[in-house]
Design a protein around this motif. Structure first.
Motif: not given
Length: 257
Positions: A3-4, A20-27
């Protein structure tokens, strides 16, 4: 999903933590150039750096950011989620975003923001809608910094006062920090020019209250929500931030309601 984000305010921080708590990443997070040094490993100051390693961009920075960065992001083929729906009241902005999305084969996803019942309203709009009205009530100080302050002595109000009556387009353009809800209701129903809006400063309430009234072939409904703000910013709706996370879940889920 990578994610951006655009923005680093209260809504952006809530969304960042939730995704992020749901397993995605903030890039990457797109911020003003002067803020990059605060976190040089994450913060960037250009769309090219934001989109370099992301699969989806989420805008949490307001109307100007959507207008400035949205077309570039969509044109390069990345989907964009935004809660800044009021920006689409400016037809020039709406056309630029739509054109860029077609060019890039991308989609602009509109989060519902601080209101609910839009699924009901959009379903009703497939038939004949006769009337849609949105009423927004806030405590007087919630209208500080808006055109309401030019019409009312907000700090001295003792009774509720309506400070705006008009169309959703007028409301969204005149109250860009307060009327994303009016824009969402308009887009789900009769459009910006046929949706009627009343905005009220009410000293008897402590929360923001949003109401939709609609009539048509489906029948009629009245929806009301009394919303809490985010703890980190009393001017930011908790539900608006949650609606962004919900939209991401819809995009990433194999089954969508």
């Amino acid at each position: 999903m990578r994610i951006g984000l655009i923005g680093k305010g209260a809504i952006a921080q809530y969304v960042s933590n939730a995704v992020q708590a749901r397993g995605h990443s903030v890039c990457a997070v797109l911020v003003r150039s002067g803020s990059v040094s605060q976190n040089p490993e994450l913060f960037v100051d250009s769309v090219s750096n934001l989109t370099a390693n992301t699969e989806l961009v989420i805008d949490c920075a307001g109307h100007r950011a959507l207008e400035e960065y949205g077309p570039q992001i969509l044109a390069c083929g990345l989907d964009l989620v935004t809660v800044s729906i009021g920006a689409l009241a400016d037809q020039r902005v709406a056309d630029a975003l739509a054109s860029a999305a077609r060019e890039g084969g991308a989609k602009l996803h509109l989060a519902s923001g601080a209101i609910g019942a839009l699924d009901c309203l959009s379903a009703a709009a497939t038939g004949k809608l006769e009337k849609v009205t949105y009423v927004g009530r806030k405590p007087p100080l919630g209208w500080m910094g808006s055109p309401a302050a030019d019409k009312l002595h907000l700090e001295a109000l003792t009774i509720a006062e309506t400070h705006f009556k008009g169309t959703a387009r007028e409301a969204a353009l005149r109250f860009p920090k307060n009327a994303n809800v009016a824009a969402a209701v308009a887009l789900a129903g009769l459009g910006f020019d046929q949706t009627q809006v009343r905005l009220i400063a009410d000293p008897s309430i402590t929360r923001n209250i949003h109401e939709i009234e609609a009539e048509g072939d489906f029948g009629q409904f009245h929806f009301q929500i009394s919303g809490n703000s985010l703890p980190d910013n009393p001017r930011s709706s908790a539900l608006a931030a949650m609606s962004v996370v919900s939209k991401l879940e819809q995009i990433s889920s194999p089954v969508v309601l």
